[in-house]
Design an enzyme around this catalytic site. Structure first.
Site, PDB file in Angstrom:
ATOM      1  N   MET A 178       0.948  -1.222  -0.069  1.00  0.00           N
ATOM      2  CA  MET A 178       0.036  -0.104   0.067  1.00  0.00           C
ATOM      3  C   MET A 178       0.825   1.226  -0.268  1.00  0.00           C
ATOM      4  O   MET A 178       0.794   2.138  -0.698  1.00  0.00           O
ATOM      5  CB  MET A 178      -1.052  -0.078   1.262  1.00  0.00           C
ATOM      6  CG  MET A 178      -1.916  -0.969   1.302  1.00  0.00           C
ATOM      7  SD  MET A 178      -3.496  -0.881   0.160  1.00  0.00           S
ATOM      8  CE  MET A 178      -2.881  -2.054  -0.966  1.00  0.00           C
ATOM      9  N   ALA A 244      12.968   4.357   9.057  1.00  0.00           N
ATOM     10  CA  ALA A 244      12.406   5.651   9.412  1.00  0.00           C
ATOM     11  C   ALA A 244      12.537   6.089  10.904  1.00  0.00           C
ATOM     12  O   ALA A 244      12.648   7.484  11.155  1.00  0.00           O
ATOM     13  CB  ALA A 244      11.048   5.671   9.283  1.00  0.00           C
ATOM     14  N   GLN A 264       3.805   5.347   6.206  1.00  0.00           N
ATOM     15  CA  GLN A 264       3.115   4.051   5.973  1.00  0.00           C
ATOM     16  C   GLN A 264       3.656   2.906   6.020  1.00  0.00           C
ATOM     17  O   GLN A 264       3.862   1.943   5.191  1.00  0.00           O
ATOM     18  CB  GLN A 264       2.366   4.150   4.604  1.00  0.00           C
ATOM     19  CG  GLN A 264       0.865   3.638   4.806  1.00  0.00           C
ATOM     20  CD  GLN A 264      -0.085   3.884   3.411  1.00  0.00           C
ATOM     21  OE1 GLN A 264      -0.679   2.808   2.992  1.00  0.00           O
ATOM     22  NE2 GLN A 264      -0.202   5.062   3.178  1.00  0.00           N
ATOM     23  N   TYR A 323      -1.126   8.126   8.859  1.00  0.00           N
ATOM     24  CA  TYR A 323      -1.682   7.502   7.408  1.00  0.00           C
ATOM     25  C   TYR A 323      -2.354   6.039   7.392  1.00  0.00           C
ATOM     26  O   TYR A 323      -2.086   5.044   6.791  1.00  0.00           O
ATOM     27  CB  TYR A 323      -0.666   7.238   6.141  1.00  0.00           C
ATOM     28  CG  TYR A 323      -1.352   7.659   5.051  1.00  0.00           C
ATOM     29  CD1 TYR A 323      -2.863   7.225   4.787  1.00  0.00           C
ATOM     30  CD2 TYR A 323      -0.798   7.984   3.876  1.00  0.00           C
ATOM     31  CE1 TYR A 323      -3.522   7.316   3.756  1.00  0.00           C
ATOM     32  CE2 TYR A 323      -1.373   8.352   2.726  1.00  0.00           C
ATOM     33  CZ  TYR A 323      -2.885   7.964   2.520  1.00  0.00           C
ATOM     34  OH  TYR A 323      -3.516   8.211   1.515  1.00  0.00           O
ATOM     35  N   CYS A 411     -11.572   3.471  -9.063  1.00  0.00           N
ATOM     36  CA  CYS A 411     -11.880   4.652  -8.880  1.00  0.00           C
ATOM     37  C   CYS A 411     -12.902   4.887  -7.796  1.00  0.00           C
ATOM     38  O   CYS A 411     -13.357   4.067  -7.319  1.00  0.00           O
ATOM     39  CB  CYS A 411     -12.686   5.045 -10.286  1.00  0.00           C
ATOM     40  SG  CYS A 411     -13.953   4.722 -10.447  1.00  0.00           S
TER      41      CYS A 411
HETATM   42  P1  NAD Z   1       3.482  -3.662   3.859  1.00  0.00           P
HETATM   43  O1  NAD Z   1       3.822  -4.677   4.935  1.00  0.00           O
HETATM   44  O2  NAD Z   1       3.695  -4.350   2.362  1.00  0.00           O
HETATM   45  O3  NAD Z   1       4.962  -2.733   3.739  1.00  0.00           O
HETATM   46  C1  NAD Z   1       5.398  -2.093   4.804  1.00  0.00           C
HETATM   47  C2  NAD Z   1       6.835  -1.749   4.589  1.00  0.00           C
HETATM   48  O4  NAD Z   1       7.425  -0.849   5.446  1.00  0.00           O
HETATM   49  C3  NAD Z   1       7.786  -2.798   4.146  1.00  0.00           C
HETATM   50  O5  NAD Z   1       8.318  -2.548   2.777  1.00  0.00           O
HETATM   51  C4  NAD Z   1       8.488  -2.485   5.012  1.00  0.00           C
HETATM   52  O6  NAD Z   1      10.051  -2.934   4.728  1.00  0.00           O
HETATM   53  C5  NAD Z   1       8.954  -1.083   5.563  1.00  0.00           C
HETATM   54  N1  NAD Z   1       9.315  -0.874   7.039  1.00  0.00           N
HETATM   55  C6  NAD Z   1       8.994  -1.709   8.003  1.00  0.00           C
HETATM   56  N2  NAD Z   1       9.400  -0.927   9.213  1.00  0.00           N
HETATM   57  C7  NAD Z   1      10.350   0.014   8.478  1.00  0.00           C
HETATM   58  C8  NAD Z   1      10.914   1.200   9.122  1.00  0.00           C
HETATM   59  N3  NAD Z   1      11.237   1.001  10.491  1.00  0.00           N
HETATM   60  N4  NAD Z   1      11.496   2.054   8.483  1.00  0.00           N
HETATM   61  C9  NAD Z   1      11.246   1.986   7.199  1.00  0.00           C
HETATM   62  N5  NAD Z   1      10.686   1.252   6.453  1.00  0.00           N
HETATM   63  C10 NAD Z   1       9.967   0.019   7.347  1.00  0.00           C
HETATM   64  O7  NAD Z   1       2.220  -2.869   4.080  1.00  0.00           O
HETATM   65  P2  NAD Z   1       1.603  -1.836   3.287  1.00  0.00           P
HETATM   66  O8  NAD Z   1       0.440  -2.853   2.477  1.00  0.00           O
HETATM   67  O9  NAD Z   1       2.208  -1.095   2.539  1.00  0.00           O
HETATM   68  O10 NAD Z   1       0.682  -1.276   4.304  1.00  0.00           O
HETATM   69  C11 NAD Z   1       1.260  -0.080   5.195  1.00  0.00           C
HETATM   70  C12 NAD Z   1       0.544   0.197   6.415  1.00  0.00           C
HETATM   71  O11 NAD Z   1      -0.389   0.877   6.051  1.00  0.00           O
HETATM   72  C13 NAD Z   1      -0.087  -0.983   7.182  1.00  0.00           C
HETATM   73  O12 NAD Z   1       0.031  -0.625   8.597  1.00  0.00           O
HETATM   74  C14 NAD Z   1      -1.381  -1.125   6.693  1.00  0.00           C
HETATM   75  O13 NAD Z   1      -2.142  -1.586   7.648  1.00  0.00           O
HETATM   76  C15 NAD Z   1      -1.686   0.354   6.514  1.00  0.00           C
HETATM   77  N6  NAD Z   1      -2.376   0.611   5.146  1.00  0.00           N
HETATM   78  C16 NAD Z   1      -3.011   1.828   5.104  1.00  0.00           C
HETATM   79  C17 NAD Z   1      -4.083   2.046   4.256  1.00  0.00           C
HETATM   80  C18 NAD Z   1      -4.362   3.506   4.099  1.00  0.00           C
HETATM   81  O14 NAD Z   1      -4.879   3.769   2.785  1.00  0.00           O
HETATM   82  N7  NAD Z   1      -3.903   4.492   4.526  1.00  0.00           N
HETATM   83  C19 NAD Z   1      -4.696   1.009   3.531  1.00  0.00           C
HETATM   84  C20 NAD Z   1      -4.309  -0.269   3.697  1.00  0.00           C
HETATM   85  C21 NAD Z   1      -3.127  -0.510   4.626  1.00  0.00           C
END
Ligand code: NAD
Length: 557
Positions: A178, A244, A264, A323, A411
């Site tokens: 995401m 991060a 995120q 986010y 969309c």
């Molecule tokens: P994912 O697990 O596919 O990706 C997370 C990424 O973060 C990975 O690539 C990982 O290597 C990286 N990461 C982890 N810890 C880190 C750190 N300390 N520093 C830098 N990078 C780090 O997850 P995703 O599908 O991308 O989702 C991310 C988050 O967003 C989840 O918590 C998910 O639940 C949430 N989410 C948000 C939305 C939205 O619209 N806002 C929608 C779906 C999911």
């Protein structure tokens, strides 16, 4: 980051084309969508059945996956398959209008609704984390979130920067399933972004799929490049490898403040999602296995450092927002008392859309032919000629988005719009303009099917943030309205204990029966968004309810 598995992992790709092996198109669609979720071009870690969002899986294990596929192929048109956390548990006689599949993923009785209980059950082979669209078989790759992410950054631009992100720099983290949409979404909104990601393979994936433009070798270099683009008014995205929790505090030390800051990473899952700061010779998987408590403590410490830095950057003038990954709560648990001083993205930028039942609506071409999606794009441009946001999004997407797996589109459409689009697709299947049926679904990031007090239902007007009757009503309503498969999940987005949500998928196979089901299901489902927000007292939702003819007895409408 994946959980270890001892099972051998097949390479899975959904069948394409107009010929099915299942006994109906709904069963065939469910099978193809499950397989599509695990396609190596779609899933983040297909070998362990992890689709996206930390450890969001499509099936509990490979044995369960194979059983589901076999069962869908023999399932009759008046039977329903039950899936309990990714495992097929029963086939029952129902009726033609019933969903062919009902799924329940990661649900726990509230007192036990936490990662510790879940992990025990997961280790015992009794559960699976379904995230949102992973366990409900309607994930379509990073595009699935792109328009929503664009809507969020465009909302930030309208609220804080005069309508465009041109001449601004956004700092964020996470280039996963995401989060990988962020660089392109910021660019679409006119801005420059720096995205921090710990895993170089995720950076490469976003470069390969054109979601990210370039990588900088260091944070200093990323800032220099970003400042250059900002000065020139160029929209551009830059990735930088690092943690991060390390790099965002470095921005504070360097005394450099971005215009926007968010994140995120998978902070919703402290054990399998967010990476603590590690020494160069330390291995995350080994630390997690050998010293689980230390791993968890260090992940929490890292999240606290990360949020403290975001709060400081906010104080210095950056627009900060959460986010949807529960980072603020994790930091608060780790002692950052004022972690909630910056808002979540829904109350900040999205709630008005939710009041109209507007949210991410998606569809997939079972033919596998990109031309089918192009034909639906053109059909929607003609159907909604006055929706400017939709017009510019669809034109952009048709031109720029690389498909992952089965061709798909997303969309944002609302109440009394989705049913029209779906009936049109059904007609196009019936008269041969499309080569095979279309699967229609939505995210659980949605107006009326989610209870998630740190995300979709944060800061509701009437204080009803934690009331989860609404997703249950949505689940029941979808079943009563003719959905093809319905799911009820716990813990998506923000992690266990923090959300309950339901998912709806429906198939347009060109039949008259499908037309009736599409009409009802895709009127009622976004209708729940309007109802939820009208009931909470939002004027905009009350107006929409009146104008578009909802019947709400307690509100005199
Ligand atoms: P994912 O697990 O596919 O990706 C997370 C990424 O973060 C990975 O690539 C990982 O290597 C990286 N990461 C982890 N810890 C880190 C750190 N300390 N520093 C830098 N990078 C780090 O997850 P995703 O599908 O991308 O989702 C991310 C988050 O967003 C989840 O918590 C998910 O639940 C949430 N989410 C948000 C939305 C939205 O619209 N806002 C929608 C779906 C999911």
């Amino acid at each position: 980051m994946t959980q270890p598995t001892t099972e051998s992992a097949p390479v899975v790709r959904a069948p394409r084309g107009p010929h099915k092996t299942a006994k109906g198109w709904v069963q065939e669609a469910a099978k193809r969508m499950l397989m599509n979720n695990l396609d190596p071009d779609v899933a983040e870690h297909p070998d362990t059945l992890v689709v996206y969002g930390g450890r969001g899986k499509a099936a509990r294990n490979w044995e369960a996956f194979h059983r589901i596929v076999e069962t869908l192929d023999r399932l009759e048109n008046d039977e329903t398959l039950l899936i309990q956390s990714g495992k097929p548990v029963a086939v029952l006689k129902t009726h033609e209008w019933a969903p062919r599949v009902l799924l329940a993923n990661s649900n726990l009785v509230p007192h036990w609704a936490n990662w510790e209980t879940f992990d025990k059950l997961d280790r015992a082979g009794l559960m699976m984390y379904g995230q949102m669209t992973a366990g409900s078989w309607i994930y379509i790759g990073t595009q699935g979130i792109l328009q929503g992410t664009y809507e969020t950054f465009a909302g930030a631009a309208r609220k804080h920067f005069g309508g465009s992100l041109k001449g601004t720099i956004t700092v964020t983290a996470g280039l996963g399933g995401m989060g990988g949409a962020q660089p392109l979404a910021v660019k679409l909104a006119g801005g420059v972004s720096i995205t921090i990601e710990i895993d170089p393979t995720r950076i490469q994936k976003r470069l390969d799929t054109r979601y990210l433009d370039e990588v900088a070798p260091s944070l200093e270099d990323a800032i220099a490049r970003a400042e250059g683009y900002k000065a020139g008014g160029v929209a551009r995205s830059i990735g930088v490898q690092g943690n991060a929790a390390d790099l965002v505090p470095q921005l504070v030390t360097m005394n450099w403040t971005p215009d926007l800051i968010t994140d995120q990473t998978s902070a919703h899952d402290p054990m399998w999602g967010y990476l603590p700061i590690l020494a160069p010779d330390e291995d995350a998987d080994k630390l997690r296995t050998d010293h689980a408590d230390e791993y968890r403590r260090r992940a929490y410490d890292a999240m606290a450092a990360h949020v403290r830095a975001i709060l400081e950057l906010q104080k210095r003038g950056a627009v900060a927002f959460d986010y949807g990954n529960n980072l603020r709560h994790r930091a608060q648990e780790a002692g950052v008392e004022n972690a909630f001083d910056y808002p979540g993205f829904v109350p900040a930028f999205i709630r008005d859309s939710f009041c109209e039942g507007r949210g991410p609506f998606r569809w997939v071409a079972l033919s596998g032919d990109p031309e089918d999606i192009r034909a639906t794009d053109r059909a929607l441009l003609d159907l909604f000629p006055n929706d400017e946001r939709l017009q510019s999004w669809l034109r952009y997407a048709a031109d720029q988005i690389a498909f992952q797996g089965l061709p798909a589109r997303i969309c944002w459409l609302g109440y009394k719009e989705r049913d029209r689009a779906a009936r049109l697709f059904n007609e196009m299947v019936a008269d041969g303009r499309l080569k095979a049926p279309i699967v229609i679904g939505r995210d659980h990031l949605d107006a009326g099917s989610v209870a998630s007090p740190y995300r979709e239902t944060e800061a509701m007007l009437d204080g009803s943030d934690a009331v989860s009757d609404w997703p249950l009503l949505n689940f029941g309503l979808g079943i009563a309205s003719g959905a093809s498969w319905m799911s009820f999940h716990h813990g998506g987005g923000v992690g266990l204990g923090f959300s309950q949500h339901s998912g709806l998928v429906i198939v347009a196979d060109g039949t008259e029966e499908a037309a009736q089901k599409l009409s009802r299901a895709l009127t009622n489902d976004p209708g729940m968004g309007v109802i939820r927000h009208a009931d909470a007292g939002y004027d905009h939702a009350l107006d929409v309810a009146r104008e578009r003819g909802l019947d709400l007895p307690s509100l005199g409408i």
